[in-house]
Design a protein around this motif. Structure first.
Motif: not given
Lengths: 393, 208
Positions: B174-176, B193, B189, B196, B186, B178-180
């Motif tokens: 069920g893992y998909v 990170c 972000i 950071w 992204m 990450n389209g983002l």
């Protein structure tokens, strides 16, 4: 028990956790010792509880509707009330648990790490997240999205009260963009599997798209036909009551209005924002309807349908009014709310790729809220300056 | 130049303490654009290293003959020439990657890191330190590109360098992907990170 958590006590490291629970359960008895302070009993924990209780009608109806849609999908013709409720309860319970465990876990960890008091903002967010997500959202996706939203939309900005964006909406948007195949279409909005032996298994052939999803893909030239999952047309009354497929808690406009009444009666949410969101949505729907074109099927929806279908009402009542991320000035609130309403309908109608625009509209206006406030305050200052000058001269 | 240049710091500073991307926040646009997969990120990084090193050397060699008021034009001509060479080489030997990078190789010309280093360093230093500076800054840029590309490809596509690394059994469970992660926001972000983590490890870089 308390001395263990005082400075020097055995469990001092966890004092913020203890403090969080204590003030959650009891109104703090400590009073300030210097000067005159006026404290209201309505601290932020009590405020949060009222918002949560305003959400309860939506939650209960969401349970019923989840069961109802499931029974419909299985082709049943009679609907035993308590079984429907139990089914919906079992469907949503794991999601609420996941959302709270992940979100509060991060909050507690950060509060410990920074040696601060635990902020209670997640109480509301944690219940909002399952309400605005489709009922079949995989749990791990919900956990990832919640973690992302709490860390990047809230903690990096300094925690509760400092966030620019509404955390629950960030969660939803993360899910929407990160897992588009799982978060839209006709598979996630209706539960198809039996839970703990309750309910049946839906046949593969059924389609459970949300009404707005159907509208976006429908052929407008032959007229809109919005149908429920059994193929019967959905009337405006159904949409108002909420017996339609959709995200868990946002289908019923009636229950949302009950929640709105609670929020307004207790003075927690701003009636200015709510009113202006609905005004903006109405104006834009009228404009869209007036120059409706077959290119954009959603432009054929009437005003009533626009306001009742999808997450518009929910966003207007519970999302746009979030006091942290909304505009603060009264004039600003009108502008802020009106633009949310307009943008939500614009996205919904003129972008067929996104059947629902309310969440994106709220997020966008969250970003603009400080600017609106700034302009309002500046305009006020300028007006007073002019008044001063005319008096002098 | 009176003060002696420390070759070591010229070469190694851009890796971390003076990193062009995460400290000087230069060249962000290409970091966002080419890092959806690791391979183009790597190629882009190497191209920038090559262009920056040679541009630095050439400018440094002719630094005393460039009239000050047209120096930007001269720098641009040198960089543009080098970029065209790199672009043609990529088209000849790595056509697929060059297709993916498309316009961004050409846009190395406008990469702020290049102009910055040429102006700030090559115009006032001898060829050898200028070469070291160019390679150092190029590597500093490439490191960030590879880090960002690594995470974006791993979580966004489940692959690294085009090979599947997330086991098939995950997908079956069920893992998909990450389209983002594939989308530019992204990347921003992820860069945030990296900054950071970098700031929290180097206290002296933290602003008030």
């Amino acid at each position: 028990m308390k001395p263990n958590f005082e400075p020097g006590g055995k469990l001092h490291a966890f004092h913020s956790v203890f403090d969080g629970f204590e003030t959650f359960l009891f109104t703090p008895q400590t009073t300030s010792s210097s000067g005159v302070h006026i404290h209201d009993r309505m601290d932020s924990k009590r405020t949060m509880i009222i918002v949560v209780s305003a959400l309860i009608p939506c939650l209960l109806f969401g349970m019923y509707n989840t069961g109802y849609q499931h029974w419909l999908a299985c082709g049943e013709s009679h609907f035993p009330f308590w079984e429907l409720m139990l089914y919906g309860f079992l469907a949503v319970l794991p999601r609420i648990v996941v959302s709270y465990v992940v979100g509060l876990g991060i909050e507690f960890a950060v509060a410990q790490w920074r040696k601060e008091e635990i902020q209670e903002g997640f109480l509301v967010t944690g219940i909002l997240i399952p309400l605005i997500c489709p009922v079949e959202t995989p749990l791990w996706m919900l956990a990832v999205a919640t973690a992302f939203a709490v860390i990047f939309a809230k903690e990096v900005f300094g925690g509760t009260g400092y966030n620019i964006f509404n955390v629950a909406i960030v969660t939803r948007v993360f899910l929407f963009f990160a897992y588009p195949a799982q978060m839209s279409g006709d598979k996630v909005f209706v539960a198809t599997e039996p839970i703990l032996g309750i309910g049946g298994t839906a046949p593969d052939s059924f389609t459970g798209a949300t009404p707005l999803g159907e509208v976006a893909t429908s052929d407008a030239a032959s007229g809109l036909n919005i149908t429920g999952i059994t193929g019967d047309p959905i009337s405006l009354w159904d949409a108002f009551l909420g017996l339609i497929p959709g995200s868990f808690g946002e289908t019923s406009t009636l229950c949302i209005l009950i929640g709105a009444a609670i929020l307004l009666a207790t003075g927690i949410a701003s009636w200015r924002i709510m009113l202006s969101v609905f005004a903006g949505g109405t104006v834009m729907s009228l404009i869209a309807n007036w120059c409706a074109s077959p290119l954009y099927p959603a432009s054929y929806l009437t005003v009533g349908q626009q306001l009742c279908l999808g997450g518009f009402a929910f966003a207007a009542v519970f999302m746009a009014t979030d006091p942290v991320t909304a505009a603060r000035t009264n004039t600003g609130k009108y502008i802020y709310g009106f633009l949310i309403g307009v943008i939500a309908i614009v996205i919904r109608v003129y972008n067929n790729g996104y059947p629902e625009g309310a969440m994106l509209a709220v997020l966008l206006m969250n970003a603009f809220a400080p600017l609106i406030d700034y302009c309002v305050v500046q305009a006020n200052i300028n007006r007073r300056m002019r008044r001063l000058k005319t008096k002098e001269s | 130049m009176a003060d002696k240049i420390n070759y070591k710091s010229v070469f190694f500073n851009p890796f971390s303490k003076d990193n062009p991307v995460v400290v000087q926040i230069l060249g962000i646009c290409s970091v966002l654009a080419v890092t959806a997969k690791l391979e183009p990120a790597l190629v882009m990084g190497m191209s920038v290293i090559a262009v920056l090193a040679f541009a630095n050397v050439i400018i440094s060699l002719i630094r005393n003959t460039i009239p000050t008021n047209i120096r930007i034009i001269v720098q641009l001509v040198v960089v543009a020439g080098l970029v065209v060479i790199v672009d043609q080489l990529l088209k000849a030997y790595a056509y697929d990657v060059s297709k993916q990078l498309s316009v961004f190789i050409g846009l190395i010309i406008t990469n702020c890191i290049l102009m910055g280093r040429l102006e700030a360093f090559a115009m006032g230093n001898k060829p050898w330190p200028a070469f070291l500076d160019g390679v150092g800054n190029g590597i500093g840029y490439a490191i960030i590109l590879v880090i960002v590309g690594f995470f974006r490809e791993l979580f966004g596509s489940g692959t690294l360098m085009g090979y599947q690394v997330v086991p098939q059994s995950f997908y079956e469970a069920g893992y998909v992907n990450n389209g983002l992660m594939i989308l530019p926001p992204m990347a921003l972000i992820v860069v945030a990170c990296v900054i950071w983590v970098h700031r929290s490890r180097n206290k002296e870089l933290q602003e008030e």
